[in-house]
Design a protein around this motif. Sequence first.
Motif, short mmCIF file in Angstrom:
data_model
loop_
_atom_site.label_atom_id
_atom_site.label_comp_id
_atom_site.label_asym_id
_atom_site.label_seq_id
_atom_site.Cartn_x
_atom_site.Cartn_y
_atom_site.Cartn_z
N PRO A 1 22.00 -60.32 12.63
CA PRO A 1 20.83 -60.93 11.99
C PRO A 1 21.08 -61.33 10.54
N ILE A 2 21.86 -60.53 9.80
CA ILE A 2 22.12 -60.84 8.39
C ILE A 2 23.05 -62.03 8.27
N ALA A 3 24.14 -62.04 9.05
CA ALA A 3 25.07 -63.17 9.00
C ALA A 3 24.38 -64.47 9.44
N SER A 4 23.56 -64.38 10.49
CA SER A 4 22.85 -65.57 10.97
C SER A 4 21.81 -66.05 9.96
N ALA A 5 21.14 -65.11 9.30
CA ALA A 5 20.14 -65.48 8.30
C ALA A 5 20.80 -66.15 7.10
N MET A 6 21.98 -65.67 6.71
CA MET A 6 22.69 -66.32 5.62
C MET A 6 23.05 -67.75 5.99
N LEU A 7 23.55 -67.94 7.21
CA LEU A 7 23.90 -69.29 7.64
C LEU A 7 22.65 -70.18 7.70
N ALA A 8 21.54 -69.63 8.19
CA ALA A 8 20.30 -70.40 8.25
C ALA A 8 19.83 -70.80 6.85
N GLY B 1 30.36 -67.86 11.90
CA GLY B 1 29.69 -69.07 12.37
C GLY B 1 30.55 -69.96 13.23
N GLN B 2 31.88 -69.78 13.19
CA GLN B 2 32.76 -70.66 13.95
C GLN B 2 33.77 -69.91 14.82
N ASN B 3 34.52 -68.98 14.22
CA ASN B 3 35.58 -68.33 15.00
C ASN B 3 35.04 -67.45 16.12
N VAL B 4 34.03 -66.63 15.80
CA VAL B 4 33.46 -65.76 16.84
C VAL B 4 32.84 -66.59 17.97
N SER C 1 20.77 -70.24 14.48
CA SER C 1 20.86 -69.22 13.43
C SER C 1 19.53 -68.50 13.21
N VAL C 2 18.45 -69.26 13.17
CA VAL C 2 17.13 -68.65 12.97
C VAL C 2 16.78 -67.76 14.16
N THR C 3 17.08 -68.23 15.37
CA THR C 3 16.80 -67.43 16.57
C THR C 3 17.56 -66.12 16.54
N ALA C 4 18.85 -66.20 16.21
CA ALA C 4 19.67 -64.98 16.16
C ALA C 4 19.22 -64.05 15.04
N GLU D 1 15.74 -59.57 16.73
CA GLU D 1 15.59 -58.12 16.74
C GLU D 1 14.50 -57.73 15.75
N ALA D 2 13.41 -57.21 16.25
CA ALA D 2 12.24 -56.90 15.42
C ALA D 2 12.54 -56.00 14.22
N PRO D 3 13.31 -54.91 14.36
CA PRO D 3 13.54 -54.01 13.22
C PRO D 3 14.27 -54.67 12.04
N SER D 4 15.02 -55.73 12.31
CA SER D 4 15.80 -56.35 11.24
C SER D 4 15.22 -57.66 10.73
N ARG D 5 13.98 -57.96 11.11
CA ARG D 5 13.42 -59.25 10.73
C ARG D 5 13.16 -59.36 9.23
N ILE D 6 12.65 -58.30 8.60
CA ILE D 6 12.40 -58.36 7.15
C ILE D 6 13.71 -58.49 6.37
N PRO D 7 14.76 -57.69 6.66
CA PRO D 7 16.04 -57.92 5.99
C PRO D 7 16.60 -59.32 6.24
N ALA D 8 16.44 -59.80 7.47
CA ALA D 8 16.98 -61.12 7.79
C ALA D 8 16.25 -62.21 7.03
N ILE D 9 14.92 -62.15 6.98
CA ILE D 9 14.18 -63.19 6.27
C ILE D 9 14.43 -63.10 4.78
#
Length: 384
Positions: A118-125, A220-223, A330-333, A337-345
């Motif tokens: 969630p954190i990596a995806s939020a950064m990319l978003a 964002g690319q290799n994985v 990225s936003v979807t990922a 997960e509900a518990p990590s939504r505040i850190p992700a946003i």
Amino acid sequence: MFHTVIAGVIAAITGFASSFALVIAGFAAVGATDQQAASGLFALCIATGVTCILLPVLLRIPVSFAWSTPGAALLVSAAATTQQFGAAVGAFLVCGALIVIAGLWPAFGRLITSIPRPIASAMLAGILFPICIAPVTAAVEQPAIAIPMVLVWLLLARLAPRWAVPAAMAVAVVGIAILAGPSVLEASAVLPSLEFVPPVFDPAVIVGLGLPLFVVTMAGQNVPGFAVMKTFGYDMPPRPVLVTSGAATVGSAFFGGHAINLAAITAAIMAGPESNPDPARRWVATVSAGVSYLVLGVGAGLAAAIVRASPPIIITAVAGLALLGALVASVTAALEEAPSRIPAISTFLVTASGIAVAGIGSAFWGLVVGGLMLVWLRPRVPRS
């Protein structure tokens, strides 16, 4: 075999046309001159072409490479980090070295890919968001070019999604040529050349640009690239893939290129059954793509001239159309997960803000804030 070769050509044209403008805009954002930007694009085409030929021939699997599109988006958002292109090149070199280390030292690679999704995806978003709103802004500021471009993209997104972004880019090029006149072609008459850029190793730029570039390239690319290949039945060895892409990144960085990584979206064109019914022969498609990238690299000067002649918002708008799918994913990922939504946003907001603190860009601070929030808001385990 004809269809296999054509699949590689289509993949290369799609990859080049959908993101070359973003790459050049990214180089300009971190201080590259017009000549350095053209050199950087040329170097990326050569590095991509060579890796797409070399590894498939050795491994006999359709492993394919591309330049880091999320990395180019990061450069666009990193203007506050540096305006010295030599310092950006130093960050590119560090990124390449880290990719090589991730290949040689599996524990390090696992550590990087263990950053919470969630954190990596939020950064990319957060990196992509300011770019993806550009089509809206462009429709108001440059309606004569932007509106036809968006309409063509919408039409083909329905009828032929693979060609939607290249067609939108073609419409933009026609509009830019009309706007700028014949001077565009005159400026691009000279073939592109590689220009050596002396690297400068600025700690703040390495932290604020080099490390986030490494993270978005890996996450964002290799994985995703490994995952795409696995869906088609190819279990790729990580070491040669990462070492090759990291070495290619280092080599291209000296001439302005930012990062080379596994292809993900275009990989599906070459590794899928549409390329060849026989999985053992699909590697020919990636070799074809490699040759195509070498040919496309000759047009790096023309590509740079088009971007140079364009209103900046148009180039960003084309990139925004190309990156809409990546933003949605990225936003979807980030928020699934509900518990990590505040850190992700929180990560998303800090990254999208574009702030620079102590010369370090917002992508790094987004990771820091998101990580701290994740630890702070982690559910407490009751003591027994």
